[in-house]
Design an enzyme around this catalytic site. Structure first.
Site, PDB file in Angstrom:
ATOM      1  N   GLU A 152      -0.789  -9.383   3.361  1.00  0.00           N
ATOM      2  CA  GLU A 152      -0.760  -9.560   4.822  1.00  0.00           C
ATOM      3  C   GLU A 152      -1.818 -10.153   5.420  1.00  0.00           C
ATOM      4  O   GLU A 152      -2.111 -10.919   6.471  1.00  0.00           O
ATOM      5  CB  GLU A 152       0.372  -8.785   5.618  1.00  0.00           C
ATOM      6  N   CYS A 167       0.761  -1.041  -0.015  1.00  0.00           N
ATOM      7  CA  CYS A 167      -0.511  -0.416  -0.103  1.00  0.00           C
ATOM      8  C   CYS A 167       0.703   1.415  -0.089  1.00  0.00           C
ATOM      9  O   CYS A 167       1.179   1.699  -0.624  1.00  0.00           O
ATOM     10  CB  CYS A 167      -1.184   0.118   1.151  1.00  0.00           C
ATOM     11  N   HIS A 184      -3.324  -4.679   0.987  1.00  0.00           N
ATOM     12  CA  HIS A 184      -2.252  -5.788   1.899  1.00  0.00           C
ATOM     13  C   HIS A 184      -2.788  -7.180   2.064  1.00  0.00           C
ATOM     14  O   HIS A 184      -3.888  -7.912   2.310  1.00  0.00           O
ATOM     15  CB  HIS A 184      -3.429  -4.815   2.944  1.00  0.00           C
TER      16      HIS A 184
HETATM   17  N1  GLN Z   1      -1.686   6.416   3.502  1.00  0.00           N
HETATM   18  C1  GLN Z   1      -1.753   5.736   2.182  1.00  0.00           C
HETATM   19  C2  GLN Z   1      -3.223   5.919   1.152  1.00  0.00           C
HETATM   20  O1  GLN Z   1      -4.340   6.379   2.033  1.00  0.00           O
HETATM   21  C3  GLN Z   1      -1.898   4.408   2.086  1.00  0.00           C
HETATM   22  C4  GLN Z   1      -2.510   3.680   3.160  1.00  0.00           C
HETATM   23  C5  GLN Z   1      -1.809   2.512   3.322  1.00  0.00           C
HETATM   24  O2  GLN Z   1      -0.696   2.171   3.672  1.00  0.00           O
HETATM   25  N2  GLN Z   1      -2.209   1.813   4.075  1.00  0.00           N
HETATM   26  O3  GLN Z   1      -4.073   5.813   0.416  1.00  0.00           O
END
Ligand code: GLN
Length: 543
Positions: A509, A381, A507
């Site tokens: 994970e 992400c 994600h």
């Molecule tokens: N801050 C970034 C966004 O809002 C990444 C978010 C994250 O890593 N879950 O897109």
């Protein structure tokens, strides 16, 4: 109708209640009993999505897009189920629903009170899970510790359940802690006695007490807990600290917990088959060569923030029959120092999720180091945003490249708001959340990992890859190896001229399981273990 196991905690928080619940679920599953799980959190946030990682740790995202407590991750990993939004309820959510009903006139003129209106709503939260899952047993964990003021309506609600559905259908388990006094070299049961007294004063008599301790628990201490807390001798279960959480189901089984639960709830169950767990633990315990992985984040002081990432790495190293040597690198330290100094021994670098500008430049340094030194890199992400920013700075030859999350006036906004996000002012539950399909592009590293065309992965973000720069970056060697089915959203990127530099907008994970590592983590470790860095070479067999 399901039977219920209600699990409360005593003496201290962070005692391992979530893992005990998850492991109890695993013991039931191993006997062919179907299980669902609910976590009740007495705090007043509607969900943990708005709580600082320093206070709450990781926010676990479910398939259907709920931002939930990290214990749901343990439940999914141990029990092998995909849970939904209804598996986590908070006081905030419960009171909001009660108040919405009051405004809608649904209480027909009643005065709204904690008992019965709030307690009914609490009961509704787990009865709904029972009805929707059809599980034989629903395990309900009450967050916090007995004695917390916010927890009282929850304890009252679980008390009522035994009256409503009968003794054979409800079991109360209290997970407590036995402190060790070095001066007298003994474990103390008094705090547990007080905690059980408090629970009893609210009308709940535990049937089983699980005693957590950092030391082995002698029989005499178990006898004392049994006597003072009025539970059967065999219902005092010792759970000393183990080196790996995946040992907990076996420890609890050895203590007789699985048999005790099915007997007490009068469930017809098969004999336990724990070969999968035994296998896993044997593999964890066997001595293996480690892979050096650096996790570069800005919340590294609180390791729980990256709980699922840590677990997914562990699942992946086990797959490769390796151990892990995980170093936690603070991205702000990277900003101050040389990447080489902090990352020299890393055979692989992970940049996990996060929010806000603090520490970003350190993560960009880590991505540059991975690209230039050809060290495997996995971006999750925010880790994708960082990888794209770094690569674009290199390609466009200017540092004025950024995400609009960190610099709204940047010349090259390679990461920008998702459509519709710019105008959202409400913070809670408004990101792009939950599982979305992703088409994997054939012939890429992502395709090699997944081995299929369409995958569903869980998201939690407001920003994404800006397609205005896609052409230029693709020409320079970035591959959009995962895309939304329509092709207009970039979900996975990788570098053509690199052994393994892959990032995803989701994600992965959250979907990794101990017996089934996530394909991206698996291949990341596969590439990392082949990377030779200082200190990673096996010593030569020279006498
Ligand atoms: N801050 C970034 C966004 O809002 C990444 C978010 C994250 O890593 N879950 O897109």
């Amino acid at each position: 109708m399901s039977k219920y196991i209600f699990v409360t905690g005593g003496v201290v928080s962070s005692v391992g209640k979530g893992i005990t619940v998850a492991a109890t679920g695993a013991l039931l599953r191993s006997r062919g009993v179907s299980v669902s799980v609910v976590k009740l959190d007495p705090y007043f946030n509607v969900d943990p999505g708005t709580i600082s990682p320093y206070q709450h740790g990781e926010v676990f995202v479910t398939q259907d897009g709920a931002e939930t407590d990290l214990d749901l991750g343990h439940y999914e990993r141990f029990i092998g189920v995909d849970l939904g939004a209804e598996a986590n309820a908070t006081s905030g959510g419960i009171y909001s629903r009660v108040l919405a009903k009051e405004r809608a006139g649904e209480f027909h003129g009643s005065t709204i009170r904690v008992v019965p209106h709030v307690t009914d709503e609490i009961k509704q939260s787990f009865v709904k899970v029972s009805e929707e899952s059809g599980a034989d047993v629903v395990v309900v964990e009450i967050g916090g510790t007995v004695g917390d003021i916010e927890g009282r309506p929850f304890l009252e609600a679980i008390r009522q359940m035994r009256q409503e559905i009968g003794r054979d259908n409800v079991l109360y388990v209290h997970v407590t802690f036995l402190p060790y006094l070095a001066a007298t070299r003994e474990l103390k049961t008094k705090p547990t006695q007080h905690s059980v007294n408090e629970l009893r004063s609210l009308g709940v008599q535990p049937d089983i007490i699980v005693c957590r301790s950092d030391y082995p628990i002698p029989d005499s201490i178990k006898g004392k807990v049994s006597l003072f807390c009025d539970v059967a001798r065999e219902a005092v279960i010792a759970l000393p600290t183990v080196s790996n959480i995946y040992e907990v189901p076996l420890v609890l089984e050895n203590e007789g917990l699985g048999r005790l639960v099915v007997n007490m709830l009068r469930i017809k169950a098969q004999d336990a088959d724990l070969t999968r767990w035994q296998d896993l633990v044997d593999r964890i315990r066997s001595c293996r060569e480690p892979v050096n992985i650096a996790l570069v984040g800005k919340y590294v002081e609180l390791k729980d923030t990256y709980l699922s990432v840590r677990e997914a790495l562990q699942h992946a190293v086990l797959f490769h029959n390796r151990d892990i040597n995980l170093s936690w690198v603070h991205s702000e330290d990277l900003e101050r120092g040389h990447a080489e100094e902090l990352l020299r021994s890393a055979q692989g670098i992970v940049v996990p999720g996060g929010f806000g500008v603090r520490g970003i430049e350190g993560m960009v340094k880590a991505a540059a180091y991975a690209r230039e030194s050809r060290i495997p890199y996995l971006g999750l992400c925010l880790g994708l945003h960082v990888m794209v920013i770094e690569f674009a700075r290199h390609v466009f030859g200017t540092p004025d490249v950024n995400s609009t999350e960190f610099d709204s006036d940047t010349a090259y906004p390679v990461i920008d708001f998702l459509p519709g996000q710019q105008t959202i002012t409400q913070k809670g539950g408004t990101m792009r959340l939950g599982a979305y399909p992703c088409r994997v592009v054939p012939g890429t590293k992502a395709a090699r990992a997944y081995g299929c065309d369409i995958v569903y992965e869980r998201h939690r973000h407001r920003y994404e890859f800006n397609n205005a720069f896609r052409g230029a970056l693709e020409e320079a060697g970035l591959i959009a190896s995962g895309q939304s089915p329509s092709g207009d959203m970039v979900e996975i990127v990788e570098l053509r001229e690199h052994p393994w530099m892959v990032s995803c907008q989701f994600h992965p994970e959250f979907r990794s399981r101990p017996q089934c590592p996530h394909p991206l983590f698996r291949d990341f470790i596969g590439a990392a273990k082949e990377t030779l860095v200082e200190g990673s070479q096996a010593s030569l067999p020279i006498p």
